[in-house]
Scaffold this active site. Structure first.
Site, short mmCIF file in Angstrom:
data_model
loop_
_atom_site.label_atom_id
_atom_site.label_comp_id
_atom_site.label_asym_id
_atom_site.label_seq_id
_atom_site.Cartn_x
_atom_site.Cartn_y
_atom_site.Cartn_z
N ASN A 7 0.87 -1.17 0.00
CA ASN A 7 0.00 0.00 0.00
C ASN A 7 0.91 1.22 0.00
OD1 ASN A 7 -1.80 2.08 0.45
ND2 ASN A 7 -2.69 1.22 2.30
N ARG A 90 -2.82 -1.91 -3.25
CA ARG A 90 -3.99 -1.07 -3.03
C ARG A 90 -3.95 0.10 -4.00
NH1 ARG A 90 -5.18 3.59 1.19
NH2 ARG A 90 -7.45 3.69 1.05
N HIS A 207 -16.71 3.41 9.09
CA HIS A 207 -15.26 3.28 9.08
C HIS A 207 -14.71 4.61 9.60
CE1 HIS A 207 -11.28 1.96 7.31
NE2 HIS A 207 -11.08 3.25 7.46
N GLY A 209 -11.63 6.65 11.25
CA GLY A 209 -10.22 6.76 11.55
C GLY A 209 -9.76 8.17 11.24
N ASN A 210 -8.49 8.34 10.91
CA ASN A 210 -8.03 9.66 10.49
C ASN A 210 -8.75 10.09 9.21
OD1 ASN A 210 -6.16 11.95 10.81
ND2 ASN A 210 -5.30 11.23 8.89
N GLY A 211 -9.01 9.10 8.34
CA GLY A 211 -9.93 9.26 7.23
C GLY A 211 -11.17 8.46 7.56
N ARG A 240 -9.40 16.70 7.25
CA ARG A 240 -10.31 17.03 6.15
C ARG A 240 -11.61 17.58 6.71
NH1 ARG A 240 -9.55 11.15 3.77
NH2 ARG A 240 -7.45 11.30 2.93
N ARG A 285 -7.17 10.40 19.68
CA ARG A 285 -6.74 10.04 21.03
C ARG A 285 -6.31 11.28 21.81
NH1 ARG A 285 -2.76 5.48 18.72
NH2 ARG A 285 -2.51 7.25 17.29
#
Length: 444
Positions: A7, A90, A207, A209-211, A240, A285
């Site tokens: 990836n 990916r 989903h 997460g950071n994205g 974002r 976090r």
């Protein structure tokens, strides 16, 4: 035989080596700061980490560094590269050209280049990584696992924008969606936990997460998703902005005298959690810790994130009608009882009710847990995602000629008896620390 998955990001290269015969991960890791000074590889075998600094001016050197580590006599997991049977890559954006993973050919690479304007931060790096790996592994099949492929089942009412139609016809401006590999894995696993066929399940997958993005799954396939033409649309993310008034960028350009590129960069790199907290935090976090210490902007960030997710859960419930399960996954989804609790709170009237005690116990990347109240009409699962396994299985099946679109293909993790060996070991450790977690393990 082993399968290697890669990836490649703009300045990183993540990898995993999977022993197909024994169905277990041999090693994984990441090369960071590729194309920059101070490139470093973190190579993990089980619980042990091996860190080495080595210059990587291009992704070719990064791939070569990965090969050096996985064949190293002391920390490697294979004797030589002949053990690699296939490489899975990916690819973030495949446009509307692909409905499933594919063997990479010159024509496929050409299409990735043609649509790279739709993912300018991701596709060029994906392509560079593929070309670098092809030079290192010239004789094995290279396969593309494409994030947008999962969403090609969306109907036009979900993927079309209310814009001049020629923009769609000439420039392919439409909703594409991302995180498809994660949605595929969690959708299939949710069906297993529900004891249903995928085609008989309706799900809302978060989903986070950071994205972050969400997906409405209808009859086992993608029906709608929050990300759009690019990964900027939708939920509030690490840096974002997510959804906003389309006029806002033009307003800022006029008021501040900034360029389109400057605003584009600000919305992608300086907004989201980072923007809300005035540039202090982009990691959730850190935000939760700051909020617990009374930071008002951190508390606002949590409120905004949870409220936006709740709105989309309600919207997708309306779109789908019956919903079998809400699924939380990825870093925040798996580890933040705060966000899960806040975005579900108050949804009891539409049949979605969380058990707060169960929710607080669910804090693991090794366990599939059920955190819904016993009288909830809709199940609520926390399912750790495994995008690398999807990539591995697609690459193996493509190599063997047995692969097909996911509605006609059965993954090993769709078996009720499936066990992730690494996570099984990790779960034993988790249960030693939190024995009560055993009570919320999802039944298969």
């Amino acid at each position: 035989m082993v399968i290697l998955t890669l990836n490649c990001g703009s300045s990183s290269a993540k990898y995993q080596v999977y022993d197909w015969d024994n169905k277990e991960v041999l090693c994984s890791g990441v090369v960071e700061r590729v194309t920059e000074n101070g490139s470093v590889i973190t190579h993990k075998v089980g619980a042990e980490k091996h860190v080495v600094e080595s210059p990587c001016p291009t992704h070719k050197e990064a791939i070569e560094l990965i090969m050096k580590e996985i064949t190293d006599p002391n920390v490697g997991v294979i004797q030589d590269m002949s053990a690699v049977g296939a490489v899975g890559h990916r690819v973030v954006q495949g446009g509307d050209k692909f409905t499933k993973s594919v063997v990479i050919t010159p024509e496929v690479l050409k299409i990735f280049r043609e649509v790279q304007d739709l993912a300018p931060l991701h596709n060029p790096a994906n392509i560079t990584g593929i070309e670098a790996a092809q030079k290192v592994f010239p004789s094995v099949p290279h396969c593309a696992i494409i994030d947008t492929a999962w969403h090609q089942t969306m109907p036009p009412s979900s993927y079309m924008y209310a814009i001049p139609h020629e923009w769609y016809e000439k420039y392919h401006a439409r909703r594409y969606g991302f995180h498809g590999t994660s949605f595929l894995y969690t959708a299939k696993r949710a069906a297993v936990l529900l004891g249903k066929k995928p085609a008989d399940t309706n799900l809302i997958i978060c989903h986070l997460g950071n994205g972050s993005s969400m997906c409405a799954v209808k009859n086992g396939v993608s029906y709608d998703t929050t990300m759009g033409l690019t990964p900027l649309e939708g939920l509030i993310m690490g840096t974002r902005s997510g959804d906003l008034d389309p006029e806002l960028p033009f307003y800022i350009m006029r008021k501040a005298g900034t360029s389109a590129d400057d605003v584009d960069k600000a919305l992608s790199k300086k907004s989201g959690l980072l923007g809300i907290t005035d540039g202090k935090y982009s990691d959730f976090r850190d935000i939760e810790e700051a909020a617990s210490n009374g930071d008002e902007l951190a508390m606002l960030a949590i409120d905004m994130v949870a409220y936006r997710i709740k709105k989309d859960i309600g919207a997708y419930k309306a779109a789908l009608g019956k919903v079998d399960a809400i699924v939380f996954t990825a870093g925040i989804g798996e580890h933040s009882p705060t966000v899960r609790g806040r975005c579900i709170a108050g949804l009891e009237d539409i049949g979605i009710k969380i058990d707060e005690r169960k929710n607080k116990l669910a804090f693991s990347s090794n366990a599939e847990t059920c955190i819904s109240a016993d009288d909830s009409k809709t199940k609520i699962f926390v399912i750790p995602t495994d995008e690398e396994l999807v990539m591995t299985e697609d690459a193996y099946a493509l190599m063997k000629g047995t692969y097909d679109v996911h509605t006609n293909f059965t993954y090993t993790f769709q078996d009720a008896a499936y066990v992730n060996k690494a996570r099984e070991k990790g779960l034993k450790s988790d249960l030693e620390k939190t024995p009560q977690m055993k009570e919320i393990l999802a039944k298969k």
